[in-house]
Design a protein around this motif. Sequence first.
Motif, PDB file in Angstrom:
ATOM      1  N   PHE A   1       0.844  -1.200   0.000  1.00  0.00           N
ATOM      2  CA  PHE A   1       0.000   0.000   0.000  1.00  0.00           C
ATOM      3  C   PHE A   1       0.883   1.256   0.000  1.00  0.00           C
ATOM      4  N   PRO A   2       1.627   1.477  -1.092  1.00  0.00           N
ATOM      5  CA  PRO A   2       2.594   2.586  -1.119  1.00  0.00           C
ATOM      6  C   PRO A   2       1.947   3.970  -1.136  1.00  0.00           C
ATOM      7  N   GLU A   3       0.780   4.054  -1.684  1.00  0.00           N
ATOM      8  CA  GLU A   3       0.097   5.346  -1.773  1.00  0.00           C
ATOM      9  C   GLU A   3      -1.299   5.203  -1.161  1.00  0.00           C
ATOM     10  N   GLU A   4      -1.459   5.741   0.019  1.00  0.00           N
ATOM     11  CA  GLU A   4      -2.764   5.682   0.671  1.00  0.00           C
ATOM     12  C   GLU A   4      -2.976   6.957   1.473  1.00  0.00           C
ATOM     13  N   SER A   5      -4.231   7.335   1.587  1.00  0.00           N
ATOM     14  CA  SER A   5      -4.571   8.531   2.348  1.00  0.00           C
ATOM     15  C   SER A   5      -4.441   8.252   3.842  1.00  0.00           C
ATOM     16  N   GLU A   6      -4.507   9.304   4.639  1.00  0.00           N
ATOM     17  CA  GLU A   6      -4.440   9.137   6.088  1.00  0.00           C
ATOM     18  C   GLU A   6      -5.586   8.261   6.587  1.00  0.00           C
ATOM     19  N   GLU A   7      -6.783   8.453   6.021  1.00  0.00           N
ATOM     20  CA  GLU A   7      -7.930   7.649   6.439  1.00  0.00           C
ATOM     21  C   GLU A   7      -7.769   6.197   6.007  1.00  0.00           C
ATOM     22  N   GLU A   8      -7.233   5.958   4.818  1.00  0.00           N
ATOM     23  CA  GLU A   8      -7.009   4.587   4.365  1.00  0.00           C
ATOM     24  C   GLU A   8      -5.997   3.873   5.264  1.00  0.00           C
TER      25      GLU A   8
ATOM     26  N   ILE B   1     -16.075   5.699  13.338  1.00  0.00           N
ATOM     27  CA  ILE B   1     -16.041   4.992  12.062  1.00  0.00           C
ATOM     28  C   ILE B   1     -17.439   4.997  11.447  1.00  0.00           C
ATOM     29  N   ASP B   2     -17.515   5.196  10.122  1.00  0.00           N
ATOM     30  CA  ASP B   2     -18.814   5.175   9.460  1.00  0.00           C
ATOM     31  C   ASP B   2     -19.130   3.753   9.004  1.00  0.00           C
ATOM     32  N   HIS B   3     -20.281   3.577   8.377  1.00  0.00           N
ATOM     33  CA  HIS B   3     -20.693   2.223   7.995  1.00  0.00           C
ATOM     34  C   HIS B   3     -19.801   1.596   6.925  1.00  0.00           C
ATOM     35  N   PRO B   4     -19.385   2.312   5.871  1.00  0.00           N
ATOM     36  CA  PRO B   4     -18.440   1.704   4.934  1.00  0.00           C
ATOM     37  C   PRO B   4     -17.123   1.302   5.600  1.00  0.00           C
ATOM     38  N   GLY B   5     -16.634   2.121   6.520  1.00  0.00           N
ATOM     39  CA  GLY B   5     -15.403   1.774   7.228  1.00  0.00           C
ATOM     40  C   GLY B   5     -15.575   0.523   8.062  1.00  0.00           C
ATOM     41  N   ARG B   6     -16.695   0.421   8.748  1.00  0.00           N
ATOM     42  CA  ARG B   6     -16.994  -0.778   9.546  1.00  0.00           C
ATOM     43  C   ARG B   6     -17.062  -2.011   8.642  1.00  0.00           C
ATOM     44  N   ALA B   7     -17.705  -1.875   7.491  1.00  0.00           N
ATOM     45  CA  ALA B   7     -17.813  -2.997   6.556  1.00  0.00           C
ATOM     46  C   ALA B   7     -16.432  -3.415   6.044  1.00  0.00           C
ATOM     47  N   PHE B   8     -15.553  -2.442   5.814  1.00  0.00           N
ATOM     48  CA  PHE B   8     -14.190  -2.750   5.372  1.00  0.00           C
ATOM     49  C   PHE B   8     -13.457  -3.594   6.409  1.00  0.00           C
ATOM     50  N   LEU B   9     -13.544  -3.205   7.666  1.00  0.00           N
ATOM     51  CA  LEU B   9     -12.884  -3.971   8.724  1.00  0.00           C
ATOM     52  C   LEU B   9     -13.438  -5.394   8.787  1.00  0.00           C
TER      53      LEU B   9
ATOM     54  N   ARG C   1     -22.223 -10.666   1.859  1.00  0.00           N
ATOM     55  CA  ARG C   1     -22.983  -9.720   1.036  1.00  0.00           C
ATOM     56  C   ARG C   1     -23.412  -8.482   1.822  1.00  0.00           C
ATOM     57  N   GLN C   2     -23.713  -8.675   3.089  1.00  0.00           N
ATOM     58  CA  GLN C   2     -24.135  -7.581   3.949  1.00  0.00           C
ATOM     59  C   GLN C   2     -23.057  -6.506   4.024  1.00  0.00           C
ATOM     60  N   ALA C   3     -21.813  -6.936   4.149  1.00  0.00           N
ATOM     61  CA  ALA C   3     -20.708  -5.983   4.227  1.00  0.00           C
ATOM     62  C   ALA C   3     -20.355  -5.417   2.867  1.00  0.00           C
ATOM     63  N   VAL C   4     -20.277  -6.275   1.863  1.00  0.00           N
ATOM     64  CA  VAL C   4     -19.878  -5.828   0.529  1.00  0.00           C
ATOM     65  C   VAL C   4     -20.859  -4.814  -0.041  1.00  0.00           C
ATOM     66  N   ALA C   5     -22.118  -4.908   0.352  1.00  0.00           N
ATOM     67  CA  ALA C   5     -23.153  -4.027  -0.189  1.00  0.00           C
ATOM     68  C   ALA C   5     -22.892  -2.554   0.081  1.00  0.00           C
ATOM     69  N   VAL C   6     -22.147  -2.216   1.132  1.00  0.00           N
ATOM     70  CA  VAL C   6     -21.899  -0.809   1.444  1.00  0.00           C
ATOM     71  C   VAL C   6     -20.485  -0.374   1.076  1.00  0.00           C
ATOM     72  N   LEU C   7     -19.731  -1.236   0.379  1.00  0.00           N
ATOM     73  CA  LEU C   7     -18.381  -0.897  -0.047  1.00  0.00           C
ATOM     74  C   LEU C   7     -18.341  -0.546  -1.521  1.00  0.00           C
ATOM     75  N   ASP C   8     -17.597   0.494  -1.885  1.00  0.00           N
ATOM     76  CA  ASP C   8     -17.387   0.745  -3.306  1.00  0.00           C
ATOM     77  C   ASP C   8     -16.252  -0.156  -3.788  1.00  0.00           C
TER      78      ASP C   8
ATOM     79  N   ARG D   1     -13.210   0.327  -4.881  1.00  0.00           N
ATOM     80  CA  ARG D   1     -11.860   0.555  -4.362  1.00  0.00           C
ATOM     81  C   ARG D   1     -11.686  -0.062  -2.981  1.00  0.00           C
ATOM     82  N   TRP D   2     -12.648   0.163  -2.105  1.00  0.00           N
ATOM     83  CA  TRP D   2     -12.532  -0.375  -0.758  1.00  0.00           C
ATOM     84  C   TRP D   2     -12.692  -1.888  -0.742  1.00  0.00           C
ATOM     85  N   ARG D   3     -13.482  -2.424  -1.646  1.00  0.00           N
ATOM     86  CA  ARG D   3     -13.609  -3.882  -1.724  1.00  0.00           C
ATOM     87  C   ARG D   3     -12.274  -4.499  -2.134  1.00  0.00           C
ATOM     88  N   GLU D   4     -11.617  -3.901  -3.121  1.00  0.00           N
ATOM     89  CA  GLU D   4     -10.325  -4.421  -3.576  1.00  0.00           C
ATOM     90  C   GLU D   4      -9.260  -4.299  -2.488  1.00  0.00           C
ATOM     91  N   ARG D   5      -9.291  -3.187  -1.736  1.00  0.00           N
ATOM     92  CA  ARG D   5      -8.338  -3.024  -0.634  1.00  0.00           C
ATOM     93  C   ARG D   5      -8.560  -4.089   0.431  1.00  0.00           C
TER      94      ARG D   5
END
Length: 505
Positions: A351-358, A396-404, A422-429, A431-435
């Motif tokens: 993960f060489p390039e990631e934002s502070e939140e990522e 943490i928001d819901h997409p962040g929770r789903a990512f974890l 599916r419950q978690a993936v449904a709220v991920l875009d 990029r976050w799914r791939e991460r």
Amino acid sequence: MKARHQAAVVSLAKGNVHDQRVAVIDIGSNSIRLVVFDGLKRAPATVFNEKVLCGLGRGLHSSGRLSPEGVELAVPNLVRFTALARAMGVGRIELIATAAVREAEDGPAFRETVERQCGHPVRVLSGEEEAELSALGVIAGNPTADGIMGDLGGGSLELVEVNQGKLGRSTTLGLGPLRLMESCGGDREKMRSAIDKAFSKVDWLSVGKDRTFYPVGGVWRNLARLHMEQSKHPLHAIHEHTISSGEAIKLARLLARQGKSSLAGLQYISRRRREALPLGALVLARLLRKLQSKQVVFSTYGVREGFLFNQLPEEVRRQDPLLVTVAEMSEREGRFGDVGEALMKWCDALFPEESEEERRLRLAACHVSDLAWREHPDFRAVQALRRVLHYPLVGIDHPGRAFLAYTAFLRYGAPADSKDARQAVAVLDERWRERAILLGLALRLAYRVSAATRWVLDHSGLSVDGKVLELKLPDDGSVPDGEAVQRRLKTLAQAGNFEDTRIVV
């Protein structure tokens, strides 16, 4: 994340703050509630939570006094609450009272009775204090909160401007459901007029335009629960549940027209709350119309959490509540303590390039990546997923929770397209799914290599050489270059679009 911030998180996770249990008994206009927290710290966990709907403020507007029936119900329950807290071995018991006790002419007498029978002082909050503590509660759960906080109790509505975690202007209005029912009867038009008139006297509400509104209080939490049920929202965490202002107004207007009988079929709304919900919805609809907010973000943190947050040292208040919580969980439940930061460093090269939140969420995912190790191997992935999805995390928001949750699910070897996720993936875009997939596979390899031990993690790791993904292993023979290691490395390389792999010792 800066090293200083990481060190502060670890310091908190190791218990360098007061961890004696604290009970807060909140004496409100409609309900009294006992909440026992596991300590006076940045992100306290709730050990016990019970409420009784007493209606102390019922009839207050016309009589000027607390409801006799409410007092009769409240006093023995307050005695019970304090006795329960003592039986739990709670170190501190705090009683706070809000609008009804504050405004009633017999409020001081009620306070004296409670103090005498319970053996603890009662702190009666002023309207300004109540507003400030409610807003601090929102900030405790969302340090970057920016917009307007509104806490609707049975007797009053507190409004506070929050600016990136800082308090701004505030006001207290007598617009609680009990007050509206008494002053306006069942006349909805009269209620609308009273609500709009109260808002027109607050000259700073225009600052809420195109910003976020943060609702606090039991009535509005029930509205959030109703929205999640009706919209079939994938997650069931009320905290940080986010909807557009327009959608909130539409739902609130619909609820405002309902009576108790219309809401009787909603089993997830308590019977006593059904009376107040339409009036709380009416206040919300008129308020959002006045504010012209962009979105609504619900908060489960309020005056009780703000009361504790306000007692913390400034350096503790500045800490990240999410990272504090997950580091504590990992230290407490990990096989060999917390290895979250070691795991993050181990896979930094991916993960060489990631934002502070990522980076922040990647660290959090590393902290929670081994919480299900005690479960049966066949169920670890699903148990990890469900636990993270439903754990009372804040910051943490819901997409962040789903990512974890999705990352933890994949770390235990579950397929990325499993229906369980599916419950978690449904709220991920995408990029976050791939991460999540890349991090989950990296963690799966890291645990195979290290057996969750810090020494091996510190002496191994991933690196990237052009299109080659390289795995460095210790040279002491603690990690054999086996088939399982090679297989997981190749799977990870494919997910990261690498052309080849290499293992070096």
